[in-house]
Write an enzyme that holds these catalytic residues in place. Structure first.
Site, short mmCIF file in Angstrom:
data_model
loop_
_atom_site.label_atom_id
_atom_site.label_comp_id
_atom_site.label_asym_id
_atom_site.label_seq_id
_atom_site.Cartn_x
_atom_site.Cartn_y
_atom_site.Cartn_z
N ARG A 127 -3.05 -26.72 -53.73
CA ARG A 127 -3.69 -26.99 -52.43
C ARG A 127 -5.03 -27.27 -52.05
O ARG A 127 -5.14 -26.77 -51.65
CB ARG A 127 -3.05 -25.73 -51.43
N LYS A 182 -10.24 -16.06 -44.91
CA LYS A 182 -9.84 -15.49 -46.19
C LYS A 182 -9.92 -16.05 -47.32
O LYS A 182 -9.96 -17.48 -47.49
CB LYS A 182 -8.02 -16.51 -44.79
N ARG A 220 3.10 -16.24 -52.09
CA ARG A 220 4.12 -17.33 -52.16
C ARG A 220 5.16 -17.41 -53.19
O ARG A 220 6.09 -17.76 -52.91
CB ARG A 220 3.32 -18.90 -53.80
N GLU A 245 -16.67 -25.95 -40.80
CA GLU A 245 -14.90 -25.46 -40.20
C GLU A 245 -14.61 -24.86 -39.94
O GLU A 245 -14.53 -24.87 -38.68
CB GLU A 245 -13.63 -25.12 -41.83
N LYS A 253 -10.05 -21.04 -44.90
CA LYS A 253 -9.15 -20.98 -45.42
C LYS A 253 -9.56 -21.14 -46.70
O LYS A 253 -9.83 -22.31 -46.81
CB LYS A 253 -8.27 -20.97 -45.15
C1 PBG Z 1 1.06 -20.78 -45.39
C2 PBG Z 1 -0.06 -19.19 -45.65
C3 PBG Z 1 -0.26 -18.52 -46.49
C4 PBG Z 1 -0.93 -17.58 -46.57
C5 PBG Z 1 -0.65 -17.46 -45.22
N1 PBG Z 1 -0.06 -18.43 -44.72
C6 PBG Z 1 0.12 -19.36 -48.78
C7 PBG Z 1 -0.65 -20.88 -48.76
O1 PBG Z 1 -1.51 -21.21 -48.02
O2 PBG Z 1 -0.55 -20.85 -50.08
C8 PBG Z 1 -1.40 -16.79 -47.57
C9 PBG Z 1 -1.00 -15.25 -46.92
C10 PBG Z 1 -1.41 -13.97 -48.46
O3 PBG Z 1 -1.50 -14.21 -49.43
O4 PBG Z 1 -0.96 -13.08 -48.16
N2 PBG Z 1 0.17 -21.92 -45.74
#
Ligand code: PBG
Length: 348
Positions: free
Chosen positions: A214, A245, A202, A230, A192
């Site tokens: 983050r 992702k 968000r 990972e 991720k």
């Molecule tokens: C929770 C999470 C996020 C997404 C999926 N799980 C947001 C983030 O990491 O800030 C993003 C999904 C999307 O943008 O469609 N951590």
């Protein structure tokens, strides 16, 4: 002699016969936002055509999805109250836990997956517990494990940790096993990236970090080898499925990770929002773009696709591509269809 690849492109029958990528609706997962309250279905401003549901309006959306042939959903919870320790994430009557119980009771056949993370539940919006301004890895693990167990107790079929803390897959695996859930799979958001493509999410979940970013836990998007590391780590900790992702700008990574494990790709909120915005301006054809994006993901090697575009109504037919819009099934683009070709995922 001229080598003639065009020989195999001469007519639709031949083109479909030699097609390398085939898709079907059974590999789709629809991400769904569930909020507190009752009787509300509110559009997410940054994600036109996507909604926050309450546990009762969610049932209508699930019904539409099921009718359309979507078999799996992934829940994201939006609590009313947030605190330092994200206690809503693992509360027995938390929003996701209640959504799961409702969904389980009304849709026993639906495959229910949950996003396991703290950021929607913490007052500071980070994905773990804070120590000073640092997101503390090890103290977060226990809470993630607790969250995962509470989701499964409430009816989740699969859990999907998205926090990017080190060691969380092992912590969750152990906790699930200890509670007798050794058959519950873990889909790890293993790869991720710290991506600007999450911005609309968000907004939808009210989960933007209140300070900083983050980048100390999500991956630097300049890195490829780290993605493999990972992925391997999470497999060794017991992850059953390894997600990459976002999707669109990371297909090289999907390609590499998919050589060894099952990889779902997640077309995230920013990808959705860009297509919507581009289509609204008349710059791109939404239906065609969505189909092309999906195909790219599968061609890269993904076996599962998480997308907001399976919203509402989608359906596979053995013959032809059927675009689905506004709840009406319209048959067009027939020449582009073929057996096993997917009907694609147009929001109403
Ligand atoms: C929770 C999470 C996020 C997404 C999926 N799980 C947001 C983030 O990491 O800030 C993003 C999904 C999307 O943008 O469609 N951590």
């Amino acid at each position: 002699m001229i080598t003639r690849p065009r020989r195999l492109r001469q007519n639709p029958v031949l083109r479909k016969m030699v097609r390398e990528t085939r898709m079907d609706a059974s590999s789709l997962i629809y991400p769904m936002f569930v909020r507190e309250g009752s009787g509300i279905k509110e559009e997410i401003p940054a994600m036109e055509g996507q909604y926050r549901y309450t546990t009762n309006t969610m049932l209508y959306a699930l019904e539409d999805l099921e009718k359309a042939g979507v078999r799996s959903v992934m829940f994201f919870g939006i609590p009313d109250v947030k605190d330092e320790i994200g206690s809503g994430a693992y509360a027995e009557d938390g929003i996701v836990q209640r959504a799961l119980r409702e969904a389980r009771a009304h849709f026993p056949e639906m495959y229910l997956i949950t996003d396991v993370c703290m950021c929607e539940y913490t007052s500071h919006g980070h994905c773990g517990l804070l120590k000073g301004h640092d997101v503390d890895n090890d103290s977060t693990l226990e809470l993630l494990a607790k969250t995962a167990v509470s989701h499964v107790q409430a009816g989740a079929d699969m859990v999907a940790p998205s926090d990017m803390m080190d060691g969380r897959v092992l912590a969750i695996r152990n906790a699930l096993d200890d509670h007798g859930y050794e058959n519950t799979p873990i889909m790890s958001y293993a790869v991720k990236y710290a991506s600007s493509f999450y911005a609309p999410f968000r907004d939808a979940a009210g989960s933007a970090p209140s300070f900083g970013d983050r980048k100390s836990y999500q991956m630097d998007f300049h890195n490829r080898k780290e993605a493999l590391k990972e992925a391997q780590l999470d497999v060794s900790e017991g992850a059953d499925i390894i997600m990459v992702k976002p999707a669109m700008t990371y297909l090289d990574i999907v390609r590499e990770v998919a050589d060894t494990v099952n990889v779902p790709a997640y077309s995230v909120s920013g990808e959705y929002a860009m297509v919507k915005a581009g289509a609204k301006l008349g710059c791109v054809d939404e239906e065609k773009i969505v189909c092309e994006m999906a195909t790219g993901v599968y061609r890269a090697g993904a076996c599962v696709y998480l997308t907001y575009f399976c919203e509402g109504n989608c359906r596979v037919y053995r013959e032809g591509v059927y675009w689905v819009k506004g709840g009406l099934y319209q048959k067009n683009h027939l020449v582009r269809g073929g057996s096993f070709c997917v009907a694609v995922f147009i929001s109403a």
